[in-house]
Motif scaffolding. Structure first.
Motif, PDB file in Angstrom:
ATOM      1  N   UNK B 129       0.816  -1.213   0.000  1.00 37.81           N
ATOM      2  CA  UNK B 129       0.000   0.000   0.000  1.00 37.81           C
ATOM      3  C   UNK B 129       0.848   1.261   0.000  1.00 37.81           C
ATOM      4  N   UNK B 130       1.754   1.318  -0.979  1.00 38.53           N
ATOM      5  CA  UNK B 130       2.517   2.549  -1.185  1.00 38.53           C
ATOM      6  C   UNK B 130       1.754   3.399  -2.209  1.00 38.53           C
ATOM      7  N   UNK B 131       1.951   4.704  -2.122  1.00 41.84           N
ATOM      8  CA  UNK B 131       1.328   5.581  -3.117  1.00 41.84           C
ATOM      9  C   UNK B 131       2.088   5.416  -4.435  1.00 41.84           C
ATOM     10  N   UNK B 132       1.375   4.967  -5.461  1.00 43.66           N
ATOM     11  CA  UNK B 132       2.033   4.627  -6.724  1.00 43.66           C
ATOM     12  C   UNK B 132       2.748   5.814  -7.357  1.00 43.66           C
ATOM     13  N   UNK B 133       2.178   7.012  -7.146  1.00 41.98           N
ATOM     14  CA  UNK B 133       2.710   8.174  -7.858  1.00 41.98           C
ATOM     15  C   UNK B 133       3.861   8.855  -7.126  1.00 41.98           C
ATOM     16  N   UNK B 134       4.165   8.388  -5.902  1.00 41.75           N
ATOM     17  CA  UNK B 134       5.256   8.989  -5.130  1.00 41.75           C
ATOM     18  C   UNK B 134       6.469   8.066  -5.143  1.00 41.75           C
ATOM     19  N   UNK B 138       9.532   9.768  -0.984  1.00 43.22           N
ATOM     20  CA  UNK B 138       8.331  10.578  -0.735  1.00 43.22           C
ATOM     21  C   UNK B 138       7.273   9.776   0.019  1.00 43.22           C
TER      22      UNK B 138
END
Lengths: 590, 276
Positions: B129-134, B138
Motif C-alpha cells: 500500500x505505497x502511493x504509486x505516484x510517489x 516521498x
C-alpha cells in the motif's frame, strides 16, 4: 508548510501520472467557460471595438443631418452653442445604388476633402484616402460587396476604382451606414467616400443631405445636450435629424442579437455537458481515488486532509480552466461580434461581471462533478477503501421478475440501468444538451429557408448560423466524449457482473448490446426533452420568427443521435468484452 | 543497515500516552503503569445481524507489553486482520475496549484516530500500500509531513530510514520500479518514520519470496532488539517463531497463547541457523 508540500506533491504527481484525466477535465470546463464568457463578453467587445474605432477616427459624439441646400446657417448656430468641443465642415452626401461584382446595394456617397477633418477622420486600413476619380469603401460594406483595392464600383452609371478601404465610427456598421437618405423610411445600406467634387458630380440632380459631425465637451450627456440645443428655432424650416454615439453603439450591438443568446444558452448547455464529463471521469477514477484515500488515512491523514488532496487537483484545474476560458472569450469576442468587420477589433480584459460569471460556472461545474465522489472517498472506511469491497447492490425482486422475459441483451441492459440510476441521469442530461443545440440549429435553418431575409442582413444571419453551428459542434463533441466515458465507466463498474454473465453463456456480442441498451434507454427521454426545450428556446429568443423544423428533420436528427450513442458506447464495451471472462473475475469485485 | 539505526526512542512509548488528544484521566488505564503498549478488553467485532451475523472478533482480551514482538496467527478468516485493524483504529469494535499507550482509543472520532495513527501507530501491509505516484523517499516522508514535520526534517528522517532498511539507492524510484521486498522495506521505513508506539504488520511477508522474507524478518528482528513494540499478523510459522509471544485465533476468539522464551523469542538468527 509540510501539509502544503504534501498536497502539492500528490496533486502534481497524480496529474503527471494521468495527464489524460487532467486534459479531459480542462477541456470540459474550458469550453463551458469560454462559450459563456464569449456570450457575456459580446456586448463589451462591441463597446470596446466601437470605442477604439471612435478614438482612432476622431468619431463624432453627435451628427446633425439636414436636407437644407445651404447648411451654413445651421452650422454657425450650432458652433456657437455651449458644450461643442469641435465640429467638422458640413459633408455633402447622397444616397444611391451601387453595383460591384454583380451585386447591387444601397449606399451613401460622401464628399470629402483629402485634408483630414476635425471630426470623423476615417481610418484607411488598406490603399489610400480619397483622390479625384477614386472611391474609398467602408470596410464592412466592401466585405459585403466583395471588393478590395483595385476593384471597381459603379455609382450613377459611372465606374470608379476602389483606391482605399476605411473604417469610421460616425455611423453604425454596415448595413446601417447609409445616413444620406433624408426624411422617411430608411433603407439599409453602406458607405462610400468620394472627393467632394466627385460626389457632387455623381449626385447630379439628386437631392442630398449635409452631415455636420460634432464633438461635445460632455459626450455622456449627449441626449440632454441635443434636447436642449435642437429646438425648432435652431432647426429652421429644413428637415434636421440627429444621431448620437449612443444610438450608433446600440445599433452596432444589434448585430449580435442572434449570436449572443446562442453563446449564452450554449454556454450553460456546455456547462451541463461538462458536469456529465466530470461525473463520468470521477466514476472511472472512483476506485483509484478510494484507494488513495485509504492509503492516506492508513498513514494518519484525516478525512479533511484526504478531501483537500482529492479536491485540490480539481480546484487548480478549475482555476486554470476558468482563466483559459476567459482568455479565449476575450480574444475571440472581438472578431465574433463584428460580422461586418466595420470596427477595429480589440481584445480587452473581461469585465468583473464576466470574470465572476465564468469563475462561478467553472467552480459549479467542477464541484458538481467532483465534490460528491471526493467527499465519499474521504468518508469511506479505510479498510473498505484499501480492500476495494464489492458495491452493495439493492436486491429488487420486481426487477428480476419483470426483466426475466426480455431478450438476454435487453435483460442485462435494463438491470444494469436500474442498478445505476445516476448513470442513467447523466446519459439523459448529456443527450438532452446535444438535442437542444441540434434542434435550435435545425430551427434556425428552417427559418432561413422559409422566411425571407433582407440581403443586407445576410452577414448577421451568416454569423448567427456560424455561432450556432460552432456551439452545436462543440456540444456534440463534448457529449460524444461523455458517451464514451459513460460507456467505459459502466463497463468498468459492471465488469464482474458482465464476466459472470459471460461465464454463464452470454456472448461478447450480447454483452456489448447490453451496454448499448443501458445507454440508449435513458438517451431516448433525454432526446425528447432536449428537442422540446430546443424548440421552446428558439421561440423564446426569436418571438417574431417562431418556426418549427420539419418532422422529418427532427426524426432524422434523433435517429442520428441514437445511432451515435450506440456506436460510441459499443467501442468501450467491445474493448472490455475482448478480455477473457476469467481475468475479469480475478480483478476483484466491483 | 545497523541495529542502532532502527533503535526506537524510549520516549516514543511515553509519547503515545502523553501527547494524545482528548486524553483525560478517565481514559487512563491501570495497565499504563505496567508498560502495556496495547490492550484489548472484551474486544468484539461483528458484521450483519440475525442469521447472517458474523463474529469476526469475539471477546478478545489481550495485553501487549511495550517492547515485545507479538504474533497473531490462525487460519484464513479467523479475524486476525480485523483484530489488527481494531488495534490501529482502522475499524471500530462492536463491543469492548482498545487501549493504546494507556489511552482508550476505541471511542475516538475519525479525526482523533487519524492523529493517533500518524503519531502512535505504524502500519505494514501485505500489499505494501505505497502511493504509486510517489517515489520511495516521498512515501516515507508522507506520514512525517502529515504529522507536521517540516519538509527538511521529513526528508532527513526518510533518508536515514531508507538507508537503514537498505534501499537508499532506490529512494528516487517509484514503487512500480521496486521489487516486492524493496517495496516492503520502504513500507517498513514509512511505518517507522514517526517513531510510533507500536508497529502493526498484516501478513508482511505474504507477497514476498524467500529472500525478501528473510530481509523483512531481519528488519523485524532489529526492531525487536531495539525495543520497538511490534504486532504481526501472519500465516507464516517462521515469522511467528521470531515473536516473544504468539496467540492463535479461531473463529474470532483466542485459541492459544504461547510465550516464546523469556528474552524475546527464537530470534531470526536462531531460526535461520545463523546463531545457536
Amino acid at each position: 508548510m509540510g501539509h502544503l508540500l504534501l498536497v502539492w506533491r500528490l496533486v502534481l504527481r497524480d496529474t503527471r501520472r494521468r495527464p489524460g484525466d487532467a486534459v479531459v477535465f480542462l477541456l470540459a470546463v474550458t469550453v463551458a467557460t469560454a462559450c459563456l464568457s464569449l456570450g457575456l463578453a459580446a456586448d463589451n467587445a462591441v463597446a470596446a471595438g466601437y470605442a477604439r474605432t471612435h478614438e482612432a477616427t476622431a468619431g463624432p459624439d453627435l451628427t446633425a443631418i439636414t436636407t437644407a441646400a445651404d447648411s451654413s446657417d445651421l452650422v454657425e448656430r450650432i458652433a456657437d452653442m455651449p458644450g461643442v468641443a469641435a465640429r467638422a465642415d458640413p459633408v455633402f452626401a447622397f444616397s444611391t445604388v451601387v453595383q460591384a461584382n454583380g451585386r447591387t446595394a444601397r449606399s451613401s456617397v460622401e464628399g470629402r476633402e483629402s485634408a483630414p477633418s476635425a471630426v470623423d477622420r476615417p481610418l484607411v486600413t488598406s490603399g489610400t484616402w480619397v483622390r479625384p476619380g477614386g472611391a474609398v469603401v467602408e470596410r464592412g460594406f466592401a466585405q459585403a460587396l466583395g471588393v478590395g483595392v483595385g476593384d471597381r464600383v459603379t455609382v450613377s452609371g459611372r465606374g470608379y476604382p476602389v483606391v482605399g478601404i476605411a473604417v469610421s465610427a460616425a455611423t453604425p456598421v454596415y448595413p446601417w451606414s447609409d445616413w444620406a437618405q433624408g426624411p422617411g423610411t430608411t433603407d439599409r445600406g453602406g458607405r462610400i467616400w468620394f472627393t467632394t467634387a466627385d460626389a457632387r458630380a455623381a449626385a447630379g440632380d439628386a437631392s442630398g443631405v449635409h452631415l455636420v459631425h460634432l464633438k461635445l465637451t460632455s459626450p455622456d450627456a449627449v441626449i440632454q445636450w441635443r434636447d436642449t440645443v435642437f429646438t425648432p428655432g435652431l432647426r429652421g424650416d429644413a428637415w434636421v435629424n440627429t444621431r448620437d454615439w449612443q444610438t450608433v453603439l446600440r445599433m452596432n450591438t444589434n448585430m449580435i442579437r442572434g449570436s449572443r443568446p446562442a453563446l449564452v444558452v450554449g454556454g450553460w448547455l456546455l456547462a451541463a455537458a461538462a458536469i456529465v464529463t466530470l461525473a463520468a471521469l470521477a466514476a472511472v477514477r472512483a476506485s483509484r481515488d478510494n484507494r488513495r484515500a485509504g492509503l492516506l488515512k492508513a498513514v494518519g491523514a484525516g478525512p479533511g486532509t484526504v478531501a483537500v488532496v482529492l479536491l485540490a487537483q480539481h480546484l487548480l484545474l478549475t482555476a486554470l480552466a476558468a482563466a483559459l476560458g476567459l482568455a479565449v472569450g476575450a480574444l475571440v469576442a472581438p472578431g465574433l461580434v463584428d460580422p461586418s468587420a466595420g470596427l477595429l477589433d480589440t481584445a480587452g480584459p473581461p469585465s468583473a461581471g464576466v470574470v465572476a460569471a465564468a469563475v462561478l460556472v467553472a467552480v459549479l461545474v467542477a464541484m458538481a462533478g467532483t465534490l460528491g465522489p471526493a467527499l465519499r472517498a474521504a468518508r469511506t472506511s479505510t479498510v473498505h477503501a484499501l480492500a476495494e469491497p464489492a458495491r452493495l447492490l439493492t436486491r429488487r425482486p420486481w426487477l428480476t421478475a419483470v426483466t426475466a422475459y426480455l431478450p438476454t441483451s435487453l435483460l442485462i441492459g435494463v438491470r444494469l440501468l436500474a442498478r445505476r440510476p445516476g448513470h442513467a441521469v447523466l446519459t439523459a442530461v448529456s443527450v438532452a444538451a446535444t438535442s437542444v443545440m441540434v434542434t435550435a440549429l435545425l430551427s434556425f435553418r428552417t427559418a432561413l429557408a422559409t422566411v425571407a431575409t433582407a440581403p443586407a442582413l445576410e452577414a448577421v444571419d451568416a454569423r448567427t448560423g456560424q455561432v450556432l453551428l460552432g456551439v452545436t459542434l462543440v456540444t456534440v463533441m463534448l457529449c460524444a466524449l461523455n458517451t464514451v466515458f459513460l460507456g467505459w465507466s459502466c463497463a468498468v463498474r459492471a465488469r464482474r457482473v458482465l464476466a459472470v454473465t459471460r461465464v454463464l453463456g452470454a456472448t461478447p456480442g450480447q454483452v456489448v448490446a447490453a451496454l448499448c441498451a443501458a445507454q440508449l434507454l435513458p438517451a431516448v427521454p433525454g432526446l425528447l426533452a432536449g428537442s422540446f426545450v430546443g424548440i421552446v428556446l428558439y421561440w423564446f429568443f426569436n418571438p417574431g420568427n417562431a418556426v418549427t423544423p420539419p418532422g422529418s428533420w427532427l426524426v432524422a436528427a434523433a435517429l442520428a443521435v441514437l445511432a451515435a450513442v450506440a456506436a460510441l458506447t459499443a467501442l468501450p464495451a467491445w474493448v472490455h468484452s475482448r478480455s477473457p471472462a476469467g481475468r475479469a473475475l480475478d480483478t476483484g469485485p466491483v | 543497515m545497523s541495529r542502532d539505526g532502527l533503535r526506537v526512542r524510549g520516549r516514543s512509548q511515553r509519547r503515545g500516552a502523553k501527547d494524545g488528544p482528548d486524553a483525560g484521566p478517565a481514559d487512563r488505564h491501570p495497565g499504563e503503569a505496567a508498560g502495556t503498549a496495547l490492550r484489548a478488553v472484551g474486544l468484539s467485532r461483528t458484521y450483519g445481524r440475525g442469521e447472517n451475523l458474523v463474529r469476526a472478533v469475539d471477546g478478545v482480551d489481550l495485553d501487549v507489553p511495550a517492547g515485545q514482538t507479538f504474533a497473531v496467527t490462525g487460519p484464513s478468516g479467523c479475524g486476525k486482520s480485523t483484530l489488527l485493524q481494531l488495534f490501529g483504529g482502522l475499524d471500530r469494535p462492536t463491543e469492548g475496549e482498545v487501549w493504546l499507550g494507556g489511552r482508550r482509543v476505541d471511542h475516538l472520532g475519525e479525526r482523533a484516530l487519524a492523529r493517533l495513527r500518524r503519531r502512535a501507530v505504524g502500519f505494514v501491509f501485505q500489499s505494501f500500500h505505497l502511493m504509486d505516484e510517489l517515489t520511495a523517499a516521498e512515501n516515507v516522508e508522507l506520514p512525517a509531513l502529515l504529522a507536521g514535520a517540516s519538509p527538511r526534517t521529513a526528508r532527513r528522517r526518510a533518508a536515514g530510514l531508507l538507508d537503514r532498511v537498505g534501499v537508499a539507492d532506490r529512494a528516487r524510484h517509484l514503487p512500480s520500479k521496486l521489487s516486492g521486498g524493496q517495496r516492503q522495506r520502504v513500507a517498513i521505513a514509512r511505518a517507522l518514520v514517526n517513531e510510533p508506539l507500536v508497529v502493526l504488520a498484516d501478513e508482511p511477508t505474504g507477497n514476498l519470496d524467500s529472500a525478501a522474507t528473510h530481509d523483512v524478518l531481519r528488519l523485524f528482528d532489529e526492531l525487536r532488539a531495539a525495543g520497538q513494540t511490534l504486532v504481526v499478523v501472519t500465516h507464516d510459522e517462521r515469522v511467528a517463531a521470531t515473536a516473544d509471544r504468539v496467540v492463535s485465533l479461531r473463529d474470532g476468539a483466542l485459541a492459544d497463547d504461547i510465550r516464546l522464551g523469556g528474552d524475546g523469542g527464537t530470534g531470526l538468527g536462531t531460526l535461520l541457523g545463523w546463531e545457536d
